[in-house]
Design a protein around this motif. Structure first.
Motif, PDB file in Angstrom:
ATOM      1  N   ASP A  59       0.841  -1.203   0.000  1.00 14.38           N
ATOM      2  CA  ASP A  59       0.000   0.000   0.000  1.00 14.38           C
ATOM      3  C   ASP A  59       0.875   1.251   0.000  1.00 14.38           C
ATOM      4  N   GLY A  60       0.504   2.247  -0.815  1.00 13.62           N
ATOM      5  CA  GLY A  60       1.177   3.538  -0.791  1.00 13.62           C
ATOM      6  C   GLY A  60       2.456   3.639  -1.595  1.00 13.62           C
ATOM      7  N   TRP A  61       2.772   2.633  -2.383  1.00 13.82           N
ATOM      8  CA  TRP A  61       4.033   2.644  -3.124  1.00 13.82           C
ATOM      9  C   TRP A  61       4.037   3.663  -4.267  1.00 13.82           C
ATOM     10  N   ASP A  62       2.887   3.997  -4.809  1.00 14.24           N
ATOM     11  CA  ASP A  62       2.822   4.961  -5.913  1.00 14.24           C
ATOM     12  C   ASP A  62       3.381   6.318  -5.499  1.00 14.24           C
ATOM     13  N   THR A  63       3.129   6.730  -4.267  1.00 15.81           N
ATOM     14  CA  THR A  63       3.651   8.014  -3.784  1.00 15.81           C
ATOM     15  C   THR A  63       5.170   7.981  -3.712  1.00 15.81           C
ATOM     16  N   VAL A  64       5.711   6.843  -3.310  1.00 15.72           N
ATOM     17  CA  VAL A  64       7.164   6.680  -3.256  1.00 15.72           C
ATOM     18  C   VAL A  64       7.763   6.793  -4.653  1.00 15.72           C
ATOM     19  N   LEU A  65       7.159   6.116  -5.612  1.00 12.79           N
ATOM     20  CA  LEU A  65       7.678   6.148  -6.978  1.00 12.79           C
ATOM     21  C   LEU A  65       7.596   7.548  -7.578  1.00 12.79           C
ATOM     22  N   ALA A  66       6.548   8.280  -7.222  1.00 12.05           N
ATOM     23  CA  ALA A  66       6.415   9.650  -7.723  1.00 12.05           C
ATOM     24  C   ALA A  66       7.558  10.521  -7.208  1.00 12.05           C
ATOM     25  N   ALA A  67       7.917  10.365  -5.940  1.00 11.09           N
ATOM     26  CA  ALA A  67       9.031  11.129  -5.378  1.00 11.09           C
ATOM     27  C   ALA A  67      10.345  10.736  -6.042  1.00 11.09           C
ATOM     28  N   ASP A  69      10.725   9.574  -9.091  1.00 10.28           N
ATOM     29  CA  ASP A  69      10.728  10.108 -10.453  1.00 10.28           C
ATOM     30  C   ASP A  69      11.063  11.595 -10.489  1.00 10.28           C
ATOM     31  N   GLN A  70      10.780  12.290  -9.388  1.00 12.04           N
ATOM     32  CA  GLN A  70      11.106  13.716  -9.278  1.00 12.04           C
ATOM     33  C   GLN A  70      12.554  13.957  -8.869  1.00 12.04           C
ATOM     34  N   GLY A  71      13.295  12.875  -8.622  1.00 16.99           N
ATOM     35  CA  GLY A  71      14.676  13.004  -8.191  1.00 16.99           C
ATOM     36  C   GLY A  71      14.821  13.387  -6.734  1.00 16.99           C
ATOM     37  N   ARG A  72      13.778  13.152  -5.968  1.00 13.91           N
ATOM     38  CA  ARG A  72      13.766  13.543  -4.559  1.00 13.91           C
ATOM     39  C   ARG A  72      14.287  12.404  -3.689  1.00 13.91           C
ATOM     40  N   GLY A  73      15.080  12.733  -2.690  1.00  9.77           N
ATOM     41  CA  GLY A  73      15.525  11.724  -1.748  1.00  9.77           C
ATOM     42  C   GLY A  73      14.369  11.220  -0.905  1.00  9.77           C
ATOM     43  N   ILE A  74      14.490  10.000  -0.395  1.00 11.92           N
ATOM     44  CA  ILE A  74      13.419   9.390   0.396  1.00 11.92           C
ATOM     45  C   ILE A  74      14.018   8.799   1.666  1.00 11.92           C
ATOM     46  N   ILE A  75      13.403   9.095   2.791  1.00 11.39           N
ATOM     47  CA  ILE A  75      13.811   8.549   4.081  1.00 11.39           C
ATOM     48  C   ILE A  75      12.755   7.533   4.519  1.00 11.39           C
ATOM     49  N   PHE A  76      13.105   6.259   4.488  1.00 13.31           N
ATOM     50  CA  PHE A  76      12.183   5.209   4.926  1.00 13.31           C
ATOM     51  C   PHE A  76      12.422   4.927   6.406  1.00 13.31           C
ATOM     52  N   LEU A  77      11.344   4.908   7.169  1.00 12.64           N
ATOM     53  CA  LEU A  77      11.401   4.622   8.598  1.00 12.64           C
ATOM     54  C   LEU A  77      10.665   3.320   8.866  1.00 12.64           C
ATOM     55  N   THR A  78      11.366   2.339   9.395  1.00 11.16           N
ATOM     56  CA  THR A  78      10.773   1.026   9.614  1.00 11.16           C
ATOM     57  C   THR A  78      10.865   0.648  11.085  1.00 11.16           C
ATOM     58  N   PRO A  79       9.768   0.701  11.832  1.00 10.78           N
ATOM     59  CA  PRO A  79       9.799   0.287  13.235  1.00 10.78           C
ATOM     60  C   PRO A  79      10.028  -1.217  13.376  1.00 10.78           C
ATOM     61  N   LEU A 139      21.092  10.862   0.110  1.00 10.41           N
ATOM     62  CA  LEU A 139      19.915  11.724  -0.047  1.00 10.41           C
ATOM     63  C   LEU A 139      20.190  12.847  -1.040  1.00 10.41           C
ATOM     64  N   ARG A 140      21.371  13.409  -0.991  1.00 11.11           N
ATOM     65  CA  ARG A 140      21.699  14.501  -1.908  1.00 11.11           C
ATOM     66  C   ARG A 140      21.824  14.019  -3.347  1.00 11.11           C
ATOM     67  N   ARG A 141      22.030  12.715  -3.527  1.00  8.09           N
ATOM     68  CA  ARG A 141      22.020  12.146  -4.882  1.00  8.09           C
ATOM     69  C   ARG A 141      20.607  11.810  -5.336  1.00  8.09           C
ATOM     70  N   GLY A 142      19.627  12.050  -4.458  1.00  6.01           N
ATOM     71  CA  GLY A 142      18.251  11.713  -4.801  1.00  6.01           C
ATOM     72  C   GLY A 142      17.923  10.261  -4.562  1.00  6.01           C
ATOM     73  N   GLU A 143      18.699   9.589  -3.691  1.00  3.84           N
ATOM     74  CA  GLU A 143      18.468   8.176  -3.409  1.00  3.84           C
ATOM     75  C   GLU A 143      17.698   8.015  -2.092  1.00  3.84           C
ATOM     76  N   LYS A 182      15.008  18.199   6.728  1.00  9.01           N
ATOM     77  CA  LYS A 182      15.102  19.654   6.592  1.00  9.01           C
ATOM     78  C   LYS A 182      16.240  20.047   5.654  1.00  9.01           C
ATOM     79  N   THR A 183      17.369  19.355   5.755  1.00  7.42           N
ATOM     80  CA  THR A 183      18.549  19.699   4.962  1.00  7.42           C
ATOM     81  C   THR A 183      18.380  19.356   3.492  1.00  7.42           C
ATOM     82  N   THR A 184      17.717  18.236   3.213  1.00  4.39           N
ATOM     83  CA  THR A 184      17.654  17.737   1.835  1.00  4.39           C
ATOM     84  C   THR A 184      16.274  17.824   1.199  1.00  4.39           C
ATOM     85  N   GLN A 185      15.265  18.203   1.985  1.00  7.79           N
ATOM     86  CA  GLN A 185      13.879  18.228   1.494  1.00  7.79           C
ATOM     87  C   GLN A 185      13.417  16.853   1.036  1.00  7.79           C
ATOM     88  N   ALA A 186      13.947  15.832   1.654  1.00  9.24           N
ATOM     89  CA  ALA A 186      13.565  14.458   1.309  1.00  9.24           C
ATOM     90  C   ALA A 186      12.153  14.153   1.798  1.00  9.24           C
TER      91      ALA A 186
END
Length: 268
Positions: A59-67, A69-79, A139-143, A182-186
């Motif tokens: 669930d919710g993977w489309d939002t991740v792929l959209a980010a 595709d925009q070259g945006r870094g992503i921070i995944f948090l897994t409890p 993150l700065r590489r958009g990963e 805040k630093t990378t807008q991820a």
């Protein structure tokens, strides 16, 4: 799974303070701990295709792929929920992922653990300053990067934190997530891994989080609230045995935490 008296007391107290004592029995919590350990070790030795085939619902993977595709870094948090490491393997099959880890207490287990985690597009980094720098560069590489949001940070290794309520009790809470965002807008995404009934596989729920508050204490409260919401999806699968309320070396206990330590002897 057999539990010591101290472990049973911790489970009982954590479940009670979280409001789950009536919904999650000690037997269920114990079973969840055992399954998490066994299934995680099994993942490390299982071929990629078989592991990924166990992910039945996403669930919710489309939002991740959209980010992405925009070259945006992503921070995944897994409890520490379900067999949570399957989430990183799923993500690593889709995109580069730099994930932070702590070395096991027994040195002989580290090669097996690293081999099981550094697969596909996953690069693991130690929970120290070198790992923090590597994650910031990613993150700065958009990963993407991966962190455990409910793990007590270690100030001695660059893991700064603040005290914030977690299920109503003061818990030393990571601030690195908020600083990275805040630093990378991820994009920050909470990931819940839920074990499906009758050994059917796993469900992964990806939930993007709203931007954190500027104030570090307020942001820590927001982070913990997001973790609580993820746990609510399957409270019987959470790692209730983890000493989330300990006072790590080098940190200053909050007034409430100091009182708890003095009265109950916790924080060790």
């Amino acid at each position: 799974m057999l539990l010591s008296g101290g472990m049973r007391n911790r489970l009982r107290e954590n479940l009670s303070s979280a409001g789950y004592a009536d919904r999650v029995s000690l037997a269920q919590a114990s079973t969840g701990i055992g399954r998490m350990a066994i299934e995680t070790a099994g993942l490390w030795r299982t071929p990629d295709a078989i592991v990924l085939g166990r992910v039945k619902l996403v669930d919710g993977w489309d939002t991740v792929l959209a980010a992405k595709d925009q070259g945006r870094g992503i921070i995944f948090l897994t409890p520490h929920l379900g067999t949570f490491e399957i989430a990183s393997l799923f993500i690593g099959s889709q995109m580069p992922l730099t994930a932070m880890f702590r070395a096991p207490r027994v040195a002989w287990a580290e090669p097996m653990m690293r081999a099981g985690r550094d697969r596909m597009q996953i690069r693991s980094q130690p929970a120290e300053m070198s790992g923090i720098r590597a994650m910031l560069k990613a993150l700065r590489r958009g990963e993407a990067i991966g962190l455990l949001p409910d793990q007590v940070p270690d100030p001695g290794r660059g893991g700064e934190g603040v005290w914030a309520a977690f299920f109503g009790r003061p818990a030393y809470t990571i601030t690195l997530v908020q600083k990275f965002a805040k630093t990378t807008q991820a994009l920050v995404v909470m990931v819940a891994c839920v074990r499906l009934p009758d050994a059917q596989g796993y469900r992964l729920a990806f939930t993007p989080l709203a931007p954190f508050s500027e104030d570090s204490a307020a942001a820590a409260h927001e982070l913990n609230a997001a973790v609580e919401a993820a746990i609510a999806l399957a409270p019987d699968q959470y790692l209730w045995s983890y000493n989330r309320y300990k006072v790590p070396p080098g940190s200053t206990p909050s007034p409430a935490a100091r009182e708890t330590i003095n009265v109950r002897g916790e924080g060790r």
